[in-house]
Scaffold this motif. Sequence first.
Motif, PDB file in Angstrom:
ATOM      1  N   UNK B  42       0.835  -1.195   0.000  1.00  0.00           N
ATOM      2  CA  UNK B  42       0.000   0.000   0.000  1.00  0.00           C
ATOM      3  C   UNK B  42       0.870   1.246   0.000  1.00  0.00           C
ATOM      4  N   UNK B  43       0.542   2.238  -0.855  1.00  0.00           N
ATOM      5  CA  UNK B  43       1.329   3.465  -0.857  1.00  0.00           C
ATOM      6  C   UNK B  43       1.043   4.329   0.364  1.00  0.00           C
ATOM      7  N   UNK B  59      -1.658  18.129   1.088  1.00  0.00           N
ATOM      8  CA  UNK B  59      -2.494  17.139   0.415  1.00  0.00           C
ATOM      9  C   UNK B  59      -3.807  16.934   1.165  1.00  0.00           C
ATOM     10  N   UNK B  70      -9.680   1.837   0.657  1.00  0.00           N
ATOM     11  CA  UNK B  70      -9.416   2.824  -0.394  1.00  0.00           C
ATOM     12  C   UNK B  70      -8.604   3.963   0.215  1.00  0.00           C
ATOM     13  N   UNK B  71      -7.532   4.336  -0.441  1.00  0.00           N
ATOM     14  CA  UNK B  71      -6.715   5.466  -0.020  1.00  0.00           C
ATOM     15  C   UNK B  71      -6.572   6.421  -1.198  1.00  0.00           C
ATOM     16  N   UNK B  72      -6.897   7.680  -0.970  1.00  0.00           N
ATOM     17  CA  UNK B  72      -6.778   8.689  -2.026  1.00  0.00           C
ATOM     18  C   UNK B  72      -5.990   9.870  -1.469  1.00  0.00           C
ATOM     19  N   UNK B  73      -5.065  10.365  -2.275  1.00  0.00           N
ATOM     20  CA  UNK B  73      -4.241  11.513  -1.876  1.00  0.00           C
ATOM     21  C   UNK B  73      -4.273  12.523  -3.026  1.00  0.00           C
ATOM     22  N   UNK B  74      -4.785  13.718  -2.752  1.00  0.00           N
ATOM     23  CA  UNK B  74      -4.931  14.733  -3.811  1.00  0.00           C
ATOM     24  C   UNK B  74      -4.165  15.985  -3.393  1.00  0.00           C
ATOM     25  N   UNK B  75      -3.295  16.510  -4.264  1.00  0.00           N
ATOM     26  CA  UNK B  75      -2.559  17.728  -3.893  1.00  0.00           C
ATOM     27  C   UNK B  75      -3.481  18.938  -3.781  1.00  0.00           C
ATOM     28  N   UNK B  77      -2.567  21.912  -4.133  1.00  0.00           N
ATOM     29  CA  UNK B  77      -2.177  22.894  -5.147  1.00  0.00           C
ATOM     30  C   UNK B  77      -3.188  22.902  -6.294  1.00  0.00           C
ATOM     31  N   UNK B  78      -3.839  21.762  -6.457  1.00  0.00           N
ATOM     32  CA  UNK B  78      -4.888  21.658  -7.484  1.00  0.00           C
ATOM     33  C   UNK B  78      -6.041  22.609  -7.166  1.00  0.00           C
ATOM     34  N   UNK B  81      -4.808  26.324  -7.777  1.00  0.00           N
ATOM     35  CA  UNK B  81      -4.800  26.695  -9.195  1.00  0.00           C
ATOM     36  C   UNK B  81      -6.224  26.715  -9.757  1.00  0.00           C
ATOM     37  N   UNK B  82      -7.047  25.797  -9.285  1.00  0.00           N
ATOM     38  CA  UNK B  82      -8.437  25.754  -9.756  1.00  0.00           C
ATOM     39  C   UNK B  82      -9.197  27.010  -9.387  1.00  0.00           C
ATOM     40  N   UNK B  84      -7.821  29.919  -8.823  1.00  0.00           N
ATOM     41  CA  UNK B  84      -7.267  31.021  -9.633  1.00  0.00           C
ATOM     42  C   UNK B  84      -7.865  30.988 -11.040  1.00  0.00           C
TER      43      UNK B  84
END
Lengths: 67, 145
Positions: B42-43, B59, B70-75, B77-78, B81-82, B84
């Motif tokens: 697993x990451x 994150x 279930x493992x989810x990792x979302x930056x 920074x998205x 920028x979204x 902006x």
Amino acid sequence: MLWPPLFIIVSFVIVVTALVDFALVVTGARHHHYTLLVLTTMRLLAEVRGTQVNANHDDSHIRVDIY
Amino acid sequence: MNEDRKRILGMLAEGKITADEADMLLDALGAPETAAPVAPPSPSTGWPTGPSASGTPKFMYVKVTGNDNVDVKVPLALLRTGLKLTSLIPPQAMNQINESMGEAGMSFDLNNIKPEDIEDIIASLGEMEVNVQSAEGDHVRVFCA
């Protein structure tokens, strides 16, 4: 092999939006940020890097890493 | 010839088993063992276990444990920028987006989110934590770190 056509398409889009923005500035339009919009959209795509999804079920394992 | 084969052939010679039964047993000996599916490493083993106490979170993590893992990792920074990007969308298109969001039950104006507020929003997310325990036994955690 996806990068060369992508590079050409993106360059073309930036040139077109720059011309559109220039025309909009000359005509005095309030909104003339289409080039910036395209560039920010590309930056948004780049920011997806680092996303990781890992799903484990009894008989299936899904792993998505975006570098 | 290994011991198991010798024993099967011996049983056949002694008449304890038929030729068909001996054939089945020999086939079973030769069949590769069916290995149980092994889960990939697993990451999420190095991921934080809760919201960051200090500093700007980098994150957003979603962890589901229970029947499914279930493992989810979302930056984040998205998100930066979204937000902006919303300030660069043409006004006509923005009005249509706001109308569609209002029809879907999300009646807030994206124009009200100013670029200078983005960092405050992201910093506030560091204190956010959502814990959901479902009736089926699944546990969902959402936090930023």
